[in-house]
Design an enzyme around this catalytic site. Structure first.
Site, PDB file in Angstrom:
ATOM      1  CG  HIS A 170      64.445  50.826   6.311  1.00 36.31           C
ATOM      2  ND1 HIS A 170      63.850  51.995   5.874  1.00 36.31           N
ATOM      3  CD2 HIS A 170      63.973  49.836   5.496  1.00 36.31           C
ATOM      4  CE1 HIS A 170      63.054  51.719   4.850  1.00 36.31           C
ATOM      5  NE2 HIS A 170      63.106  50.429   4.595  1.00 36.31           N
TER       6      HIS A 170
ATOM      7  CD  GLU B 127      63.641  51.818   0.075  1.00 39.05           C
ATOM      8  OE1 GLU B 127      62.595  51.670   0.733  1.00 39.05           O
ATOM      9  OE2 GLU B 127      64.222  50.878  -0.487  1.00 39.05           O
TER      10      GLU B 127
ATOM     11  CD  GLU C 106      63.649  54.643   7.672  1.00 39.76           C
ATOM     12  OE1 GLU C 106      64.151  54.535   6.540  1.00 39.76           O
ATOM     13  OE2 GLU C 106      64.181  54.199   8.708  1.00 39.76           O
TER      14      GLU C 106
ATOM     15  CD  GLN D 124      57.063  49.833  -1.172  1.00 41.76           C
ATOM     16  OE1 GLN D 124      57.598  50.916  -1.366  1.00 41.76           O
ATOM     17  NE2 GLN D 124      57.602  48.894  -0.414  1.00 41.76           N
TER      18      GLN D 124
ATOM     19  CB  THR E 126      67.730  51.083  -9.101  1.00 43.29           C
ATOM     20  OG1 THR E 126      66.467  50.456  -8.843  1.00 43.29           O
ATOM     21  CG2 THR E 126      68.675  50.857  -7.929  1.00 43.29           C
TER      22      THR E 126
ATOM     23  CG  ASP F 128      65.193  50.333  -4.098  1.00 46.73           C
ATOM     24  OD1 ASP F 128      65.073  50.080  -5.295  1.00 46.73           O
ATOM     25  OD2 ASP F 128      64.485  49.832  -3.209  1.00 46.73           O
TER      26      ASP F 128
ATOM     27  CE  LYS G 217      60.879  49.375  -2.909  1.00 46.41           C
ATOM     28  NZ  LYS G 217      61.839  49.974  -1.956  1.00 46.41           N
TER      29      LYS G 217
ATOM     30  NE  ARG H 114      59.152  54.980   0.714  1.00 36.99           N
ATOM     31  CZ  ARG H 114      60.082  54.038   0.820  1.00 36.99           C
ATOM     32  NH1 ARG H 114      59.773  52.763   0.640  1.00 36.99           N
ATOM     33  NH2 ARG H 114      61.329  54.359   1.085  1.00 36.99           N
TER      34      ARG H 114
ATOM     35  CG  ASP I 116      66.384  46.600  -2.686  1.00 35.42           C
ATOM     36  OD1 ASP I 116      67.555  46.870  -2.342  1.00 35.42           O
ATOM     37  OD2 ASP I 116      65.399  47.275  -2.338  1.00 35.42           O
TER      38      ASP I 116
ATOM     39  CD  GLU J   1      68.481  49.641  -0.849  1.00 35.03           C
ATOM     40  OE1 GLU J   1      69.092  48.635  -1.258  1.00 35.03           O
ATOM     41  OE2 GLU J   1      67.242  49.753  -0.900  1.00 35.03           O
TER      42      GLU J   1
END
Lengths: 417, 417
Positions: free
Chosen positions: B132, B198, B362, B239, B256, B232, B252, B236, B125, B200
């Site tokens: 971002h 996420e 975000e 993480q 996925t 993904d 993560k 949070r 990844d 992607e």
């Protein structure tokens, strides 16, 4: 436990790596034989494909040994692993009635080429050596902030690259990469200047879990098929520039070497030992129900091109703060599916003393205290032509459980672009 | 380029995801058919195993389509990929003489179950979206230090976990993990409280490289078999506590998701566009010889349990700072071997505007500005029962190259330990 004797005479020596007590699993070929599963015994290898073909061993209805990997055996599960070991001990014991029928399936180790013992499903590397983490943290962040705040709570790990895990004896080209000297304005691209080893043990996951499934530490311990020596080659200068904020990537992706023999959990059973006392109590999911580390003596050896072998460091796997079982439990704790053939690097193993450090970064203290070799040359990091060798064994009463060597010679960088 | 017409009527609509111009590759099964390779055309799927069996297509002496993955086709190489596409266009064009013999091998999309289109060899990844990275950096380190010093020089990436890459439509359990609130003394273990998506794109590597081999950006572009949408999933809070110093791991590792259809590079050819002007000149090995991004409209949609779908964000793949070709070149630059089936996540795709952000982190600015949904409820992060949907398509003149949806519903955490 004492030495178990075999009719294979070379297996009865106190200093062979491969007595009957060991019986590690590898993959070999000869001029005449395609790569296939084999078991080391003394200075011989038992050709498991031939043994299976001859009907002397039967683990499954389908053949599982005439392939160049042990993954199929792993997937048969723990009961099959135990049955296999029991049958091998039966066939190879000093008084085995099957000696005459088994003997033709021995191949002298001197005549073979060894290959990767398994297909690596995925490779994860941990950071579970406290002396190593403290040394590196002290160099980079100062003694006050040596250990990250999570370190005493989490077996920290990151995903590595499985495609470049290679068997001992494979030459490694010095990697290229982006480098930036602390005083440079911009990065450059070129050969790594601070190439290093990391002395580690690799645990091989033998049974799979489903996505969403979690495992206790006791269950995780049972899932481990065996152990190898592991050298997590590291480009320190590439790493320093790339690793923030998402961790090591190309600095570790070019190669990881493992020793050719999977030493089973059963062979290591007499050498179990506990992780150290905890400075902070672990969360319940990580607490061990019993001793899950092993007492394994480890050495780092350098052999300069055309020169002699010289020991750089000696330490022991019992220095780790987290066991492979704890690491595996943590790995699956989010619901991450684990597969047979997953390889878990322990993290660099360093002891408390200066001569017990498992990387050149620590041995030369970041290059500030170069090591002087017997030939008068010095090393801060690895030079082209150096053969770097890891060895390891568990010492019993009159016998030892050896791993064979994990070695790799560094060749000059290739030109790119 | 305009719409290419097919005798499959549903493929001639301006708003189908799967006109003749597209022809994406997937794996499907029905009550009667085992999982096998298929090609989407309008509202139908062409059964490639049946087509091969009938002698209407022959890529290789051995069958390559009667398996539940496209890896075998990838390994045939670029010439075979081009021959396959040319033959499919021939067979499915409006005036194809083979219509009567091909038609029996169409299966209505409504009747099938879609599976993973390939075996994921390894998953990497990246972190190549500048908006971002700037948004996240601003939240965590302040606007002054938003981008790490290496960001404009390196397509930053980390190895992810391949074992939990799943096809769209797979339910995902909320992960458990170690969490530590900023004001807590010690960590705890339990369900993630800040679960996120996420947005992607995933690039699928189609040809392999050897260990020690490097590739130019132009070569890397040619190695890419196709693209999928990729979510993904990210915890949070896990993480934040785990990621120093070695990057994301369990945050993560639990899942996925990818869209079920591999949209080929050839289908996207008309939509090529360049990466943005560089603020710092890239090192030569990363410079692009031509446009290597694609103009692909992307949306993030939420569907609360029992509720209606609602668009949370719209952006475009052309917002990325690094292309997949640049990422692949960097990935192999150390000599890291790449394999057919390797999956490269682009990194989260966000545009400059508030409604163009590809993650809830975000969109809700770290939870400080919760989003209000049509039903009056609010979201800072994902709640149990939410179905999170990514969609994407490249818009041509009177046709579009669609990806199908990439969706996954979040189920409550399982109990552990």
């Amino acid at each position: 436990m004492t030495l178990m004797t075999s009719w294979v005479e070379s297996a009865n020596s106190a200093d062979t790596d491969f007595p009957l007590n060991n019986l590690p699993y590898g993959v070999f070929s000869t001029n005449a034989l395609e790569p296939r599963c084999g078991v080391a015994i003394g200075d011989q290898i038992l050709d498991m494909a031939a043994l299976e073909e001859a009907g002397l061993i039967e683990l499954s209805e389908e053949p599982v040994f005439d392939v160049p990997y042990w993954n199929d055996v792993m997937e048969l599960g723990v009961d099959a692993w135990e049955a296999l070991r029991a049958r091998l001990i039966e066939l190879l014991s000093a008084d085995a009635p099957e000696q005459a029928s088994v003997a033709p399936h021995l191949v002298p180790m001197a005549d073979v080429l060894l290959h990767m013992p398994m297909v690596v499903s995925e490779y994860t590397d941990f950071y579970a050596g406290k002396h190593h983490a403290t040394n590196v943290g002290t160099m980079f962040r100062g003694a006050e902030n040596a250990l990250p705040p999570n370190w005493l709570h989490i077996p920290i790990g990151y995903n590595g690259r499985a495609s470049t895990v290679v068997v001992s004896g494979t030459d490694i080209h010095r990697p290229n990469g982006q480098l930036k000297a602390p005083d440079a304005d911009t990065p450059s691209f070129g050969p790594c200047k601070r190439l290093d080893i990391e002395l580690e043990m690799g645990a091989i996951v033998g049974t799979s879990t489903d996505m969403g499934q979690t495992v206790s530490v006791a269950e995780a311990d049972e899932m481990i098929f065996g152990y190898v020596l592991l050298n997590d080659w590291s480009a320190r200068d590439i790493q320093a520039w790339e690793y923030q904020p998402l961790g090591p990537f190309q600095a570790k992706a070019f190669a990881t070497s493992i020793s050719p023999w999977i030493v089973t959990r059963a062979a290591l059973e007499p050498f179990r030992t506990s992780t150290p006392e905890r400075e902070k109590e672990l969360l319940p999911y990580l607490q061990e129900p019993g001793p899950m580390l092993y007492n394994i003596d480890l050495s780092v050896i350098i052999e300069p091109e055309g020169g002699k072998q010289e020991v750089l460091a000696r330490t022991n796997y019992n220095q780790m703060y987290y066991s492979a079982a704890q690491q595996l439990t943590h790995h699956a704790s989010s619901g991450c599916a684990m597969n047979a053939g997953d390889l878990l690097g322990s993290g660099t193993i360093s002891g408390p003393g200066k001569s017990e450090r498992g990387s050149l970064l620590e041995l030369s203290w970041g290059g500030k205290e170069p090591i002087t070799l017997a030939d008068g040359s010095t090393r801060s990091f690895i030079e082209d032509g150096d053969n770097m060798i890891l060895t390891g064994h568990a010492q019993g009463e009159g016998f030892r459980i050896g791993f064979g060597a994990c070695e790799g010679r560094i060749l000059p960088a290739k030109r790119f672009p």
